[in-house]
Scaffold this motif. Structure first.
Motif, short mmCIF file in Angstrom:
data_model
loop_
_atom_site.label_atom_id
_atom_site.label_comp_id
_atom_site.label_asym_id
_atom_site.label_seq_id
_atom_site.Cartn_x
_atom_site.Cartn_y
_atom_site.Cartn_z
N LEU A 196 -35.13 -84.74 51.39
CA LEU A 196 -34.56 -85.16 52.57
C LEU A 196 -33.16 -84.63 52.45
O LEU A 196 -32.68 -84.65 53.62
N ALA A 197 -32.34 -84.87 51.51
CA ALA A 197 -31.20 -84.42 51.20
C ALA A 197 -30.89 -82.96 51.69
O ALA A 197 -30.28 -82.44 52.32
N ARG A 198 -31.99 -82.11 51.26
CA ARG A 198 -32.07 -80.54 51.66
C ARG A 198 -32.17 -80.35 53.01
O ARG A 198 -31.28 -79.61 53.61
N LEU A 199 -32.97 -81.22 53.62
CA LEU A 199 -33.34 -81.17 55.11
C LEU A 199 -31.75 -81.77 55.93
O LEU A 199 -31.51 -80.97 56.68
N ALA A 200 -31.50 -82.71 55.42
CA ALA A 200 -30.21 -83.33 55.83
C ALA A 200 -29.15 -82.17 56.00
O ALA A 200 -28.22 -82.13 56.88
N LYS A 201 -29.04 -81.62 54.98
CA LYS A 201 -27.72 -80.40 54.70
C LYS A 201 -28.19 -79.31 55.93
O LYS A 201 -27.21 -78.91 56.36
N MET A 202 -29.43 -79.12 56.37
CA MET A 202 -29.63 -78.42 57.56
C MET A 202 -29.53 -78.80 58.86
O MET A 202 -29.76 -78.35 59.90
N GLY A 203 -29.18 -80.36 58.75
CA GLY A 203 -28.96 -81.08 60.02
C GLY A 203 -30.31 -81.60 60.51
O GLY A 203 -30.27 -81.77 61.77
N ILE A 204 -31.39 -81.55 59.86
CA ILE A 204 -32.91 -82.12 60.33
C ILE A 204 -33.32 -83.41 59.40
O ILE A 204 -32.64 -83.30 58.21
N GLY A 205 -34.04 -83.94 59.90
CA GLY A 205 -34.59 -84.99 58.93
C GLY A 205 -34.02 -86.65 59.21
O GLY A 205 -33.04 -86.48 60.22
N PRO A 206 -34.56 -87.53 58.67
CA PRO A 206 -33.96 -88.77 59.11
C PRO A 206 -32.83 -89.01 58.50
O PRO A 206 -32.31 -90.03 58.93
N VAL A 207 -32.25 -88.48 57.36
CA VAL A 207 -31.05 -88.93 56.82
C VAL A 207 -29.99 -87.97 57.26
O VAL A 207 -28.70 -88.09 56.65
N ALA A 208 -30.13 -86.93 58.13
CA ALA A 208 -29.21 -85.73 58.52
C ALA A 208 -27.83 -86.75 59.29
O ALA A 208 -28.19 -87.89 59.91
N LYS A 209 -26.69 -86.16 58.98
CA LYS A 209 -25.64 -86.80 59.55
C LYS A 209 -25.44 -86.41 61.00
O LYS A 209 -25.70 -85.23 61.42
N LEU A 210 -25.04 -87.29 61.68
CA LEU A 210 -25.01 -86.93 63.31
C LEU A 210 -23.58 -86.51 63.38
O LEU A 210 -22.54 -86.94 62.77
N PRO A 211 -23.45 -85.55 64.38
CA PRO A 211 -22.17 -85.16 64.44
C PRO A 211 -20.93 -86.16 65.02
O PRO A 211 -21.60 -87.16 65.52
N LEU A 212 -19.90 -86.27 64.61
CA LEU A 212 -18.88 -87.45 64.81
C LEU A 212 -19.03 -87.43 66.38
O LEU A 212 -18.72 -88.60 67.06
N ARG A 213 -18.78 -86.40 67.17
CA ARG A 213 -18.66 -86.33 68.63
C ARG A 213 -19.78 -85.15 69.12
O ARG A 213 -19.37 -84.11 68.78
N PRO A 214 -20.78 -85.63 69.81
CA PRO A 214 -21.80 -84.50 70.36
C PRO A 214 -20.98 -83.47 71.42
O PRO A 214 -19.86 -84.20 71.76
N ALA A 215 -21.35 -82.52 71.60
CA ALA A 215 -20.80 -81.41 72.61
C ALA A 215 -20.53 -81.92 73.72
O ALA A 215 -19.54 -81.64 74.47
N ALA A 216 -21.57 -82.72 74.35
CA ALA A 216 -21.46 -83.17 75.72
C ALA A 216 -20.30 -84.08 75.98
O ALA A 216 -19.71 -84.26 77.00
N GLU A 217 -19.88 -84.73 74.92
CA GLU A 217 -18.66 -85.68 75.00
C GLU A 217 -17.53 -85.05 74.47
O GLU A 217 -16.44 -85.75 74.79
N ALA A 218 -17.46 -83.93 74.17
CA ALA A 218 -16.42 -83.13 73.66
C ALA A 218 -15.14 -82.84 75.12
O ALA A 218 -15.76 -82.79 75.93
N PRO A 219 -13.99 -82.94 74.56
CA PRO A 219 -13.08 -82.87 75.77
C PRO A 219 -13.24 -81.58 76.56
O PRO A 219 -13.85 -80.36 76.21
N GLY A 220 -13.52 -81.65 78.02
CA GLY A 220 -13.67 -80.43 78.72
C GLY A 220 -15.23 -80.24 78.78
O GLY A 220 -15.74 -79.29 79.46
#
Length: 105
Positions: free
Chosen positions: A34-58
């Motif tokens: 699961l940690a390996r998957l999370a490192k690729m940004g997938i799986g149930p323990v992946a870290k979510l980006p701090l601010r999704p692209a849609a909410e980025a300024p502009g």
């Protein structure tokens, strides 16, 4: 992990952030996977980006913002497909080795 308890607990081993919060029914090997998957940004323990692209300024609802989010999703899907291919190849190799061993007996 966070010291305030708001983030999931984990520890680092072999360069992977191993989740500690999953419970005793999950083996250490499963946690490493699961940690390996999370490192690729997938799986149930992946870290979510701090601010999704849609909410980025502009970013908002502009085509650029949508394409960025779409690209991230495509990257995640490509990583998952690559992982699946690897698993299938390993399973095929394992089956071929077992068959070869069976024939030798």
């Amino acid at each position: 992990g966070g010291l305030d308890g708001s983030m999931a607990r984990s520890h680092v081993e072999d360069g992977l952030e191993i989740p500690d919060h999953l419970g005793s029914d999950v083996t250490f090997d499963q946690k490493k996977r699961l940690a390996r998957l999370a490192k690729m940004g997938i799986g149930p323990v992946a870290k979510l980006p701090l601010r999704p692209a849609a909410e980025a300024p502009g970013g908002g609802a502009s085509p650029e913002g949508r394409r960025g989010g779409l690209r991230e999703q495509e990257d995640r899907e490509a990583a998952e497909e690559e992982r699946e291919r690897g698993l299938q190849l390993r399973a095929q190799r394992r089956a071929a080795l077992l068959e070869q061993e069976r024939r030798l007996r």
